[in-house]
Scaffold this active site. Sequence first.
Site, PDB file in Angstrom:
ATOM      1  N   CYS A 172       6.360  -0.333   7.156  1.00 47.45           N
ATOM      2  CA  CYS A 172       5.951   0.877   6.448  1.00 47.45           C
ATOM      3  C   CYS A 172       7.128   1.393   5.639  1.00 47.45           C
ATOM      4  CB  CYS A 172       5.509   1.927   7.479  1.00 47.45           C
ATOM      5  SG  CYS A 172       4.935   3.449   6.724  1.00 47.45           S
ATOM      6  N   LEU A 173       6.844   1.756   4.390  1.00 45.87           N
ATOM      7  CA  LEU A 173       7.908   2.269   3.524  1.00 45.87           C
ATOM      8  C   LEU A 173       8.472   3.590   4.050  1.00 45.87           C
ATOM      9  CD1 LEU A 173       6.144   1.479   0.133  1.00 45.87           C
ATOM     10  CD2 LEU A 173       8.112   0.269   1.079  1.00 45.87           C
ATOM     11  N   HIS A 231      -2.285   7.019   7.434  1.00 41.29           N
ATOM     12  CA  HIS A 231      -1.320   7.959   6.839  1.00 41.29           C
ATOM     13  C   HIS A 231      -1.990   9.275   6.454  1.00 41.29           C
ATOM     14  CE1 HIS A 231       2.537   5.968   6.507  1.00 41.29           C
ATOM     15  NE2 HIS A 231       2.006   4.869   5.986  1.00 41.29           N
ATOM     16  N   GLN A 247       3.078   9.907   1.708  1.00 41.96           N
ATOM     17  CA  GLN A 247       4.377   9.226   1.678  1.00 41.96           C
ATOM     18  C   GLN A 247       5.235   9.649   0.489  1.00 41.96           C
ATOM     19  OE1 GLN A 247       2.514   5.104   2.331  1.00 41.96           O
ATOM     20  NE2 GLN A 247       4.499   4.940   3.332  1.00 41.96           N
ATOM     21  N   HIS A 271      -4.055   0.913   7.779  1.00 45.00           N
ATOM     22  CA  HIS A 271      -2.695   1.468   7.851  1.00 45.00           C
ATOM     23  C   HIS A 271      -2.566   2.669   6.911  1.00 45.00           C
ATOM     24  CE1 HIS A 271       1.878   0.837   7.934  1.00 45.00           C
ATOM     25  NE2 HIS A 271       1.687   1.710   6.966  1.00 45.00           N
ATOM     26  N   GLU A 272      -3.074   2.514   5.684  1.00 44.90           N
ATOM     27  CA  GLU A 272      -2.937   3.599   4.694  1.00 44.90           C
ATOM     28  C   GLU A 272      -3.842   4.781   5.031  1.00 44.90           C
ATOM     29  OE1 GLU A 272      -0.428   3.427   2.895  1.00 44.90           O
ATOM     30  OE2 GLU A 272      -0.063   1.289   3.179  1.00 44.90           O
ATOM     31  N   GLY A 291       0.842  -1.186   0.000  1.00 45.16           N
ATOM     32  CA  GLY A 291       0.000   0.000   0.000  1.00 45.16           C
ATOM     33  C   GLY A 291       0.879   1.238   0.000  1.00 45.16           C
TER      34      GLY A 291
HETATM   35 NI    NI Z   1       2.917   2.997   5.906  1.00 41.32          NI
END
Ligand code: NI
Length: 166
Positions: free
Chosen positions: A91-92, A137, A52, A133-134, A47
């Site tokens: 998480c990226l 963000h 991000q 999770h997304e 995701g």
């Molecule tokens: Ni993330």
Amino acid sequence: MDMYKLGFKEEEAVLRKVAEPVTEFNQQLKDQIKEMIEFMINSNGVGLAAPQIGDSRRLLVVGFDDMKPMAFINPEIIETSMDENVYEEGCLSVPGMYAKVTRPKRIKVQAWNERGRPFTIEADGMLATVLQHEIDHLNGVLFVDHLNERNKDKILKKYFKTMGIQ
Ligand code: NI
């Protein structure tokens, strides 16, 4: 497209901001969604949320396994189950760190697609976790915020050390 990461002042400021609704459904948005999906796949992510990549708008993409990657624009969680699931999340924007996070097992999400059409989706299991999770963000929340203080401190210390920050 750059991945914004925790621990870098300007990047962290975007990651911690509440994102603004998408108001224009145009070709630029479609192109960006396409790029975000490619970037997510190339980064081995499941995701990716717009903050991000430094775009503080309520937009995210998800895709994993045999699911066709899809975009969620201005997503809202409209229902959550009482029962919960625990998944090991990463998480990226906090690369290399993983921790178990507890979240509702099933959710119902309302969103718009890239053509500006509204839809709702019932998500279970991993998709439910990834979407939560997304969507976090978009509200300036990272998965580490779901850990207790001790575990959050621990993982952040480790992260900053690995990244050579502070
Ligand atoms: Ni993330």
